[in-house]
Motif scaffolding. Sequence first.
Motif, PDB file in Angstrom:
ATOM      1  N   UNK A 435      17.055  45.604 -17.439  1.00 16.65           N
ATOM      2  CA  UNK A 435      16.654  46.846 -18.105  1.00 16.65           C
ATOM      3  C   UNK A 435      17.660  47.271 -19.157  1.00 16.65           C
ATOM      4  N   UNK A 436      18.932  46.839 -19.007  1.00 17.39           N
ATOM      5  CA  UNK A 436      19.944  47.173 -20.012  1.00 17.39           C
ATOM      6  C   UNK A 436      20.305  45.977 -20.893  1.00 17.39           C
ATOM      7  N   UNK A 437      19.647  44.834 -20.680  1.00 15.36           N
ATOM      8  CA  UNK A 437      19.965  43.619 -21.433  1.00 15.36           C
ATOM      9  C   UNK A 437      19.047  43.532 -22.656  1.00 15.36           C
ATOM     10  N   UNK A 438      19.598  43.403 -23.866  1.00 10.02           N
ATOM     11  CA  UNK A 438      18.747  43.258 -25.054  1.00 10.02           C
ATOM     12  C   UNK A 438      17.783  42.081 -24.902  1.00 10.02           C
ATOM     13  N   UNK A 439      16.584  42.235 -25.443  1.00 13.84           N
ATOM     14  CA  UNK A 439      15.535  41.222 -25.273  1.00 13.84           C
ATOM     15  C   UNK A 439      15.997  39.844 -25.737  1.00 13.84           C
ATOM     16  N   UNK A 440      16.798  39.776 -26.779  1.00 15.58           N
ATOM     17  CA  UNK A 440      17.239  38.492 -27.303  1.00 15.58           C
ATOM     18  C   UNK A 440      18.270  37.783 -26.440  1.00 15.58           C
ATOM     19  N   UNK A 441      18.789  38.476 -25.424  1.00 15.76           N
ATOM     20  CA  UNK A 441      19.807  37.881 -24.551  1.00 15.76           C
ATOM     21  C   UNK A 441      19.287  37.582 -23.148  1.00 15.76           C
ATOM     22  N   UNK A 442      17.993  37.566 -22.987  1.00 10.71           N
ATOM     23  CA  UNK A 442      17.439  37.391 -21.638  1.00 10.71           C
ATOM     24  C   UNK A 442      17.190  35.933 -21.282  1.00 10.71           C
ATOM     25  N   UNK A 443      17.357  35.041 -22.239  1.00  8.13           N
ATOM     26  CA  UNK A 443      17.262  33.601 -21.979  1.00  8.13           C
ATOM     27  C   UNK A 443      18.561  32.967 -22.461  1.00  8.13           C
ATOM     28  N   UNK A 444      19.308  32.375 -21.540  1.00  7.67           N
ATOM     29  CA  UNK A 444      20.597  31.765 -21.865  1.00  7.67           C
ATOM     30  C   UNK A 444      20.629  30.339 -21.317  1.00  7.67           C
ATOM     31  N   UNK A 445      20.975  29.400 -22.156  1.00  6.26           N
ATOM     32  CA  UNK A 445      21.204  28.019 -21.727  1.00  6.26           C
ATOM     33  C   UNK A 445      22.531  27.577 -22.321  1.00  6.26           C
ATOM     34  N   UNK A 446      23.536  27.405 -21.460  1.00  4.20           N
ATOM     35  CA  UNK A 446      24.882  27.149 -21.977  1.00  4.20           C
ATOM     36  C   UNK A 446      25.728  26.460 -20.920  1.00  4.20           C
ATOM     37  N   UNK A 447      26.862  25.874 -21.325  1.00  4.72           N
ATOM     38  CA  UNK A 447      27.749  25.195 -20.371  1.00  4.72           C
ATOM     39  C   UNK A 447      28.427  26.195 -19.422  1.00  4.72           C
ATOM     40  N   UNK A 448      28.689  25.720 -18.222  1.00  5.74           N
ATOM     41  CA  UNK A 448      29.330  26.545 -17.205  1.00  5.74           C
ATOM     42  C   UNK A 448      30.841  26.595 -17.406  1.00  5.74           C
ATOM     43  N   UNK A 449      31.402  27.762 -17.122  1.00  3.65           N
ATOM     44  CA  UNK A 449      32.847  27.935 -16.965  1.00  3.65           C
ATOM     45  C   UNK A 449      33.042  28.407 -15.525  1.00  3.65           C
ATOM     46  N   UNK A 450      33.638  27.559 -14.693  1.00  2.00           N
ATOM     47  CA  UNK A 450      33.683  27.809 -13.252  1.00  2.00           C
ATOM     48  C   UNK A 450      35.016  28.432 -12.857  1.00  2.00           C
ATOM     49  N   UNK A 451      34.949  29.537 -12.141  1.00  2.00           N
ATOM     50  CA  UNK A 451      36.145  30.155 -11.572  1.00  2.00           C
ATOM     51  C   UNK A 451      35.870  30.504 -10.117  1.00  2.00           C
ATOM     52  N   UNK A 456      40.707  35.376 -12.570  1.00  2.00           N
ATOM     53  CA  UNK A 456      41.004  34.245 -13.441  1.00  2.00           C
ATOM     54  C   UNK A 456      40.497  34.460 -14.863  1.00  2.00           C
ATOM     55  N   UNK A 457      39.542  35.389 -15.031  1.00  4.71           N
ATOM     56  CA  UNK A 457      38.923  35.529 -16.353  1.00  4.71           C
ATOM     57  C   UNK A 457      39.892  36.107 -17.375  1.00  4.71           C
ATOM     58  N   UNK A 458      40.875  36.863 -16.930  1.00  9.21           N
ATOM     59  CA  UNK A 458      41.818  37.491 -17.850  1.00  9.21           C
ATOM     60  C   UNK A 458      42.532  36.452 -18.720  1.00  9.21           C
ATOM     61  N   UNK A 459      43.103  35.441 -18.073  1.00  2.87           N
ATOM     62  CA  UNK A 459      43.837  34.415 -18.823  1.00  2.87           C
ATOM     63  C   UNK A 459      42.905  33.577 -19.683  1.00  2.87           C
ATOM     64  N   UNK A 460      41.716  33.267 -19.156  1.00  5.33           N
ATOM     65  CA  UNK A 460      40.761  32.492 -19.948  1.00  5.33           C
ATOM     66  C   UNK A 460      40.379  33.249 -21.212  1.00  5.33           C
ATOM     67  N   UNK A 472      29.479  31.969 -17.139  1.00  7.99           N
ATOM     68  CA  UNK A 472      30.602  32.071 -16.214  1.00  7.99           C
ATOM     69  C   UNK A 472      30.053  32.021 -14.787  1.00  7.99           C
ATOM     70  N   UNK A 473      30.565  31.064 -14.015  1.00 16.29           N
ATOM     71  CA  UNK A 473      30.120  30.881 -12.628  1.00 16.29           C
ATOM     72  C   UNK A 473      31.283  31.249 -11.712  1.00 16.29           C
ATOM     73  N   UNK A 474      31.049  32.269 -10.872  1.00 14.90           N
ATOM     74  CA  UNK A 474      32.070  32.683  -9.905  1.00 14.90           C
ATOM     75  C   UNK A 474      31.546  32.347  -8.514  1.00 14.90           C
ATOM     76  N   UNK A 475      32.145  31.330  -7.905  1.00 13.71           N
ATOM     77  CA  UNK A 475      31.651  30.853  -6.610  1.00 13.71           C
ATOM     78  C   UNK A 475      32.566  31.328  -5.483  1.00 13.71           C
TER      79      UNK A 475
END
Length: 608
Positions: A435-451, A456-460, A472-475
């Motif tokens: 509901x707060x995501x712009x329509x143009x950003x609702x489909x994303x296909x991109x490489x994963x950055x795993x943390x 850890x995101x601060x330094x990256x 960004x994948x946080x497992x």
Amino acid sequence: MHSVVQAVTDRIIARSQQSRSSYLSALNDAKAQGVHRSALSCGNLAHGFAACQPVEKDSLRQLTKANIGIVTAFNDMLSAHQPYETYPNMLKQACMDVGSVAQVAAGVPAMCDGVTQGQPGMELSLLSREVIAMSTAVGLSHNMFDGALLLGICDKIVPGLLIGALSFGHLPMLFVPAGPMKSGIPNKEKARIRQQFAQGKVDRAALLEAESKSYHSAGTCTFYGTANSNQLMLEVMGLQLPGSSFVNPDDPLRDELSKMAAKQVCRLTSMGTQYTPIGEVVNEKSVVNGIVALLATGGSTNLTMHIVAIARAAGIIVNWDDFSDLSAAVPLLARVYPNGHADINHFHAAGGMALLVKELLDGGLIHEDVNTVAGYGLRRYTQEPRIIDGELKWVDGVTESLDKEVLTHLDTPFQSNGGLTLLKGNLGRAVIKVSAVPAGNRVIEAPAVVINDQNEIDELFKSGSLDRDCVVVVKGQGPKANGMPELHKLTPFLGTLQDKGFRVALVTDGRMSGASGKVPAAIHLTPEALDGGLIAKVQDGDVIRIDATTGELTLLVDEKTLANRTAGIVDSHHSAYGMGRELFGALRRSLSSPETGARSTSAIDELY
């Protein structure tokens, strides 16, 4: 009724037939036993009223007057709960004014997620819901009470109080809110300064000044996060007085509403004139009403877990398919930050709960034929409270929004659906709020950055390695792994990357804040990494596709490659505040599933 709302309600009723029947049977057995104080021995009863005033003792001896238990989540570190300091004496006096008695039955823990965001203590946050539920049940277990008043507002506190209360479903209970703080600096300005701090453009002093101007006084935070979502849900479910959710703490109307709540719960006891146990107020229809209202206003994603667990406590089985199907049919009628620039005070001023309920009822999107603490029928909640000639009265609410950029009507919705989508694919099942995501950003296909840890995101970010399209994948952030902390610390960084023009998203088996906003976030992923979920095998560079328009969540790696991989999970558990790891592990594994509400172990389930 809207056909989809009716169909979802009907399937919940059918799915819950056995468990709901068992719950109601236990409720009726407890009802039939009458006033439980009558079963107490003289020694039991003497202990129960030993500290009472003589007039209260006389009332409790005679078993002819109601005794109301007060369960309070007061502490003066949590701004939303600080006003509760003076409530017990006020509520006791209000009960005495109608010939009843009240006692504080229990105090429950109330942690502030705003304080623990990004800190080890956040690992205890979701777990505190179960502790609060048990603490509530312990407080009510003395069989001294004919009803209860529940004092809680925020995050896990309201769900915990309600789960515990439903284990004594034969008692009438009301929630007593304390209201939001008055508006501080605009939420958009607060978010801007947070992003500037993340980029190193302003210092910590500037950040603290902005935060202090936003969170500046007693009362609930004014953005539409979990706390205010809780209040909206409770009111639409008929569990607190009409129009009581968003009156500021220092408004004279606030005290009058609190006193009326105390008087009303006395009327709802078996000794009163309108006996209405909470286990009958919370039924399949009222649960659907709560979900619909949440979707129509773009409420907190945390409620996709809490409502499921609350419903389970009443023998009602709800799952994410129900949320998703309802979301497709329910239009978005409110824009409150992070889904807009306004705050909850602006929503209240624009027409608030009375207008929202009217629109949903007139559109056949919520059920009118339900019990509430104000009487039968939800139409009562299209009225709002006023002090007229020194008396608290309810009058009809407005029929036209006073600010259509904040609260609109069914014929002019902000979008045709509620913006909450169930994502499914080889990675599992997750929820996403768009509901707060712009329509143009609702489909994303991109490489994963795993943390494996949000810190850890601060330094990256500082190194510039995130200056690209990425997911960004946080497992290792699920309930069994570390208590499922909120990952709100990610928001300023990801929001900044999005503002730079990069296409970014988040995938995690953890939670985002109830204030999750413009960055697409596939959250609450199940099965979690520690439960064998495929997220455990995701590696840097793997392409992930998130499509919030079709509900797709896919790891674009062939099955043969995945079969040859081992799960890569780094234990990021912090052992919050030195808590023993074995004890903490046992407790967090008792948390209910985020999607089904099922628990591995829970004493609460055994009470009813």
